[in-house]
Write an enzyme that holds these catalytic residues in place. Sequence first.
Site, PDB file in Angstrom:
ATOM      1  N   CYS A 174       0.800  -1.225   0.000  1.00  0.00           N
ATOM      2  CA  CYS A 174       0.000   0.000   0.000  1.00  0.00           C
ATOM      3  C   CYS A 174       0.831   1.273   0.000  1.00  0.00           C
ATOM      4  CB  CYS A 174      -0.960  -0.021   1.186  1.00  0.00           C
ATOM      5  SG  CYS A 174      -2.017  -1.479   1.182  1.00  0.00           S
ATOM      6  N   HIS A 312      -2.733   8.058   6.258  1.00  0.00           N
ATOM      7  CA  HIS A 312      -2.920   6.782   5.560  1.00  0.00           C
ATOM      8  C   HIS A 312      -4.121   6.042   6.118  1.00  0.00           C
ATOM      9  CE1 HIS A 312      -1.896   3.158   3.355  1.00  0.00           C
ATOM     10  NE2 HIS A 312      -1.993   2.457   4.483  1.00  0.00           N
ATOM     11  N   THR A 316      -8.519   0.194   9.828  1.00  0.00           N
ATOM     12  CA  THR A 316      -8.234  -1.026  10.591  1.00  0.00           C
ATOM     13  C   THR A 316      -7.920  -0.663  12.040  1.00  0.00           C
ATOM     14  OG1 THR A 316      -5.869  -1.003  10.068  1.00  0.00           O
ATOM     15  CG2 THR A 316      -7.317  -2.209   8.566  1.00  0.00           C
ATOM     16  N   PRO A 317      -8.284  -1.502  12.983  1.00  0.00           N
ATOM     17  CA  PRO A 317      -8.025  -1.176  14.387  1.00  0.00           C
ATOM     18  C   PRO A 317      -6.552  -0.940  14.694  1.00  0.00           C
ATOM     19  CG  PRO A 317      -9.677  -2.905  14.246  1.00  0.00           C
ATOM     20  CD  PRO A 317      -9.168  -2.693  12.844  1.00  0.00           C
ATOM     21  N   ALA A 318      -5.677  -1.828  14.261  1.00  0.00           N
ATOM     22  CA  ALA A 318      -4.259  -1.698  14.600  1.00  0.00           C
ATOM     23  C   ALA A 318      -3.574  -0.592  13.811  1.00  0.00           C
ATOM     24  CB  ALA A 318      -3.547  -3.031  14.364  1.00  0.00           C
ATOM     25  N   GLU A 323      -0.828   4.796  13.487  1.00  0.00           N
ATOM     26  CA  GLU A 323      -0.603   6.093  12.853  1.00  0.00           C
ATOM     27  C   GLU A 323      -0.942   7.240  13.795  1.00  0.00           C
ATOM     28  OE1 GLU A 323      -1.242   8.462   8.668  1.00  0.00           O
ATOM     29  OE2 GLU A 323      -2.512   6.717   9.079  1.00  0.00           O
ATOM     30  N   LYS A 344      -9.882   8.020   3.089  1.00  0.00           N
ATOM     31  CA  LYS A 344     -10.331   6.646   2.821  1.00  0.00           C
ATOM     32  C   LYS A 344     -11.723   6.384   3.385  1.00  0.00           C
ATOM     33  CE  LYS A 344      -5.737   4.583   2.351  1.00  0.00           C
ATOM     34  NZ  LYS A 344      -4.888   5.729   2.723  1.00  0.00           N
ATOM     35  N   HIS A 349     -10.108   1.843   0.607  1.00  0.00           N
ATOM     36  CA  HIS A 349      -8.652   1.723   0.516  1.00  0.00           C
ATOM     37  C   HIS A 349      -8.263   1.054  -0.805  1.00  0.00           C
ATOM     38  CE1 HIS A 349      -4.545   1.207   1.253  1.00  0.00           C
ATOM     39  NE2 HIS A 349      -4.564   0.109   1.993  1.00  0.00           N
ATOM     40  N   PHE A 408       2.575  -3.284   3.812  1.00  0.00           N
ATOM     41  CA  PHE A 408       3.024  -4.517   4.448  1.00  0.00           C
ATOM     42  C   PHE A 408       4.546  -4.498   4.632  1.00  0.00           C
ATOM     43  CE2 PHE A 408      -0.715  -7.312   2.829  1.00  0.00           C
ATOM     44  CZ  PHE A 408      -1.448  -6.968   3.938  1.00  0.00           C
TER      45      PHE A 408
END
Length: 422
Positions: A174, A312, A316-318, A323, A344, A349, A408
């Site tokens: 990403c 970004h 997502t939770p994590a 960030e 987003k 995304h 990733f």
Amino acid sequence: MNRTAVVTGLGFITSIGNDRAAVVDSLRRLRPGLAAIEFLGNPAISVKVAGTIKEFVTESPVWRDWRFPARYDLSRETLRSLSPHGLYALCATEQALADAGLANEALTDGGTGLYCASAGSAFLLHHHLAHMHAVRGERGNPMGVVASIAGTLNFNLAAHYGIRGAVGGFAAACASSSHALGCAVDDIRLGRQTRMLVVGAEEVNAETILPFAAMRALSTNPDPLTASRPFDRARDGFVGAGGAVCLILEEAEAARRRGATIYCEVAGWGQAADGYNVAVSHPEGAGLAAAMRRALADAGVSAGDIGYVNAHATSTPAGDRSEALALRAVFTTDGHHPRVSSTKGLTGHPLSLAGVMEAAFCALAFAEGFVPGNVNLVEPDEACAGLDLPRASLAEAPDLMLNNSSGFGGSNVCHVLRRLSG
């Protein structure tokens, strides 16, 4: 490096609009581009929303079956080696060239290069490999490789436009198109190229999006209006999306000599890896914080100079928590409070497309004098304490913006964009 890179052209095929005017309107009004979708004709699949591309019909692996706006006059020879996201990319590039006032003939002198980002077309790759196995390797589509593997965008666009400068593709999940943009900036600053086309594109189909469900990374909220909610306490995963964006960079003096309209300068960029996990961001946002600081240093500005951050944050939770902590470490702990939003929530995304798309959104924000708000932000996560997260779009025009991307393997890339006076 006394040369500077400026943005002179933008083109959009996105879930929130297929041209500049539609995208600006969606960003101002916080109008999402998400829609209900049934993957593989299976209502039992828990993922039911995606950032879809309107006006384009590309569900078939056969290009003759595709439908797209008549304003794009594409020949059979052009279409036969394209993937669906290659079609999006070509249409976005046509827009960007028109926006920049560039004829195709201007691209062939060796001074123009092309950097692209995508994961390739898993959809077409699956189709062509299934056919190969079905006929036991005795027949195949001669365009199958160039239409489907990860370099398909640079193969097709470079050949179509006759580009003789630097050409390459980037694969960093990403963060891919942000890497492409950063390296394009360096090529201009170092005098290697006068102009760079930076293109990111991805598809909206089961092959591209649904594998993330097995990682439990996708939202299972069935409501297109609320499924993507970056930084919100109730977020449950990202909403997959696709499309394409082309951003044209030029050396500033060359752009001025030809009378180009300049959106902004890409003043600096930085990158840093987490070195932590193959898929999950560092829990304290260490790599992203380092990338932001490196971008600021490269641009020669301080954290207090930044007026807006396009985060970004994918919902997502994590990832959003990581960030938020990185933003607090770079800005809030020293008393700085730039506006922060993640677009987003509107677009979903779009994977490797995200970085260049959101840099282009920042360029539009400079041109139009606004800061996008945070749609669907009802109750911010506690990790966001101290961050300025406007709910509505604001009629403000900061002089400096920061654009964040993460991928990733902990790949983090950030760009500083500067308004140019006059």
